[in-house]
Motif scaffolding. Structure first.
Motif, short mmCIF file in Angstrom:
data_model
loop_
_atom_site.label_atom_id
_atom_site.label_comp_id
_atom_site.label_asym_id
_atom_site.label_seq_id
_atom_site.Cartn_x
_atom_site.Cartn_y
_atom_site.Cartn_z
N CYS A 229 27.89 -12.22 37.82
CA CYS A 229 27.92 -13.36 36.87
C CYS A 229 27.99 -14.67 37.65
O CYS A 229 27.28 -15.63 37.34
CB CYS A 229 29.15 -13.26 35.96
SG CYS A 229 29.17 -11.80 34.92
N GLU A 230 28.84 -14.66 38.70
CA GLU A 230 29.03 -15.90 39.46
C GLU A 230 27.78 -16.25 40.27
O GLU A 230 27.43 -17.42 40.40
CB GLU A 230 30.26 -15.76 40.37
CG GLU A 230 30.59 -17.06 41.06
CD GLU A 230 31.98 -17.10 41.68
OE1 GLU A 230 32.73 -16.12 41.56
OE2 GLU A 230 32.30 -18.15 42.28
N SER A 231 27.10 -15.23 40.78
CA SER A 231 25.88 -15.54 41.55
C SER A 231 24.76 -16.03 40.63
O SER A 231 23.93 -16.84 41.03
CB SER A 231 25.43 -14.32 42.37
OG SER A 231 24.99 -13.31 41.49
N ARG A 232 24.77 -15.57 39.37
CA ARG A 232 23.76 -16.07 38.42
C ARG A 232 24.08 -17.51 38.03
O ARG A 232 23.21 -18.35 37.98
CB ARG A 232 23.79 -15.25 37.13
CG ARG A 232 23.21 -13.88 37.25
CD ARG A 232 23.35 -13.18 35.91
NE ARG A 232 22.82 -11.84 35.96
CZ ARG A 232 23.08 -10.91 35.05
NH1 ARG A 232 23.85 -11.20 34.02
NH2 ARG A 232 22.55 -9.72 35.15
N SER B 25 23.72 -5.90 35.35
CA SER B 25 23.27 -5.85 36.74
C SER B 25 22.54 -4.53 37.00
O SER B 25 21.87 -4.36 38.01
CB SER B 25 24.45 -6.00 37.71
OG SER B 25 25.30 -4.89 37.66
N ARG B 26 22.68 -3.58 36.06
CA ARG B 26 22.02 -2.27 36.19
C ARG B 26 20.95 -2.04 35.14
O ARG B 26 20.05 -1.23 35.34
CB ARG B 26 23.05 -1.15 36.07
CG ARG B 26 24.05 -1.13 37.18
CD ARG B 26 25.24 -0.29 36.79
NE ARG B 26 26.23 -0.26 37.84
CZ ARG B 26 26.22 0.61 38.84
NH1 ARG B 26 25.30 1.54 38.90
NH2 ARG B 26 27.14 0.56 39.78
N GLY C 59 28.03 -15.66 31.78
CA GLY C 59 26.93 -15.19 32.61
C GLY C 59 26.74 -13.69 32.60
O GLY C 59 25.85 -13.16 33.28
N SER C 60 27.54 -12.98 31.80
CA SER C 60 27.42 -11.52 31.78
C SER C 60 26.22 -11.07 30.94
O SER C 60 25.84 -9.90 30.99
CB SER C 60 28.71 -10.87 31.24
OG SER C 60 28.98 -11.32 29.93
#
Ligand code: ADP
Length: 201
Positions: free
Chosen positions: A135-138, A175-176, A34-35
């Motif tokens: 990653c986990e929230s995605r 995320s940025r 998920g990264s």
């Protein structure tokens, strides 16, 4: 191994690559599930293709459907998975291609093994440094949820370690950075290192 001879081919890898206005290399995308490895590798693949470069994308899940379908997720099988992908990537670079490989590859020793297959400068480690929480929230494939529920054993980042690369050629935190910003950084890197050359067309 004893009775095998290495055949020297008439066409060199340099000659194959020259025709393509590029220097073959392997961009190795490593990071948590998920990264953004697949998303960014795929977007870069498209961007390079549109500019007329010759690329090939190797993706973890896809390789496990074919070449590596006999392998599971034991430590031994994970090492063999990466070893084969490294060797296949090497063959594609010998063919003159820019190869993009997207694999979690959590262990430094495995990544070093692949790096050591390549001449200096041709292995480009791209660390997707997106934080675990993001990653986990995605959770694009629902794998973190399954791992937390105990339905997947040894899931990287949850019960199996991810060894952060110490000296990656590039770090990208999705995320940025947007997809386009990541692609721009990667293309810039390839240009600076003269892995892709201006095409006169
Ligand atoms: P991996 O291959 O590392 O498992 P994926 O590329 O399959 O990761 O998943 C990354 C997820 O994050 C996708 O659902 C993608 O749409 C989403 N995402 C959100 N923002 C970004 C970004 N800036 N870059 C890459 N992916 C992003």
């Amino acid at each position: 191994m004893m009775d095998l001879t290495w055949h020297q081919h008439s066409l060199s890898r340099a000659e194959r690559a020259e025709l393509k206005h590029q220097h073959p290399c392997l961009l190795w995308f490593t990071g948590l599930s998920g990264s953004g490895k697949s998303t960014i590798a795929n977007a870069l693949d498209v961007a390079l293709h549109q500019r007329g470069y010759h690329t090939f994308l190797l993706d973890g899940d896809n390789v496990r459907h074919g070449l590596n379908r006999d392998l599971g997720f034991s430590d031994e099988d994970r090492v063999e998975n990466i070893r084969r992908v490294g060797e296949v990537s090497k063959l594609f670079t010998d063919a003159g291609l820019i190869v993009l490989s997207a694999f979690i590859s959590p262990f430094e020793s495995d990544r070093r093994m692949v790096r050591n297959l390549f001449p200096a400068g041709e292995f480009v480690e791209v660390f997707m440094s997106t934080p675990l929480e993001v990653c986990e929230s995605r959770d694009p494939k629902g794998l973190y949820q399954k791992a937390r529920a105990g339905e997947i054993a040894d899931f990287t980042g949850i019960h199996s370690p991810y060894e952060t690369p110490e000296h990656p050629e590039l770090s990208l935190d999705t995320s940025r950075l947007s997809v386009d910003e990541c692609v721009a950084q990667l293309v810039g890197y390839l240009q600076t290192r003269r892995l892709i050359l201006e095409r006169s067309q």
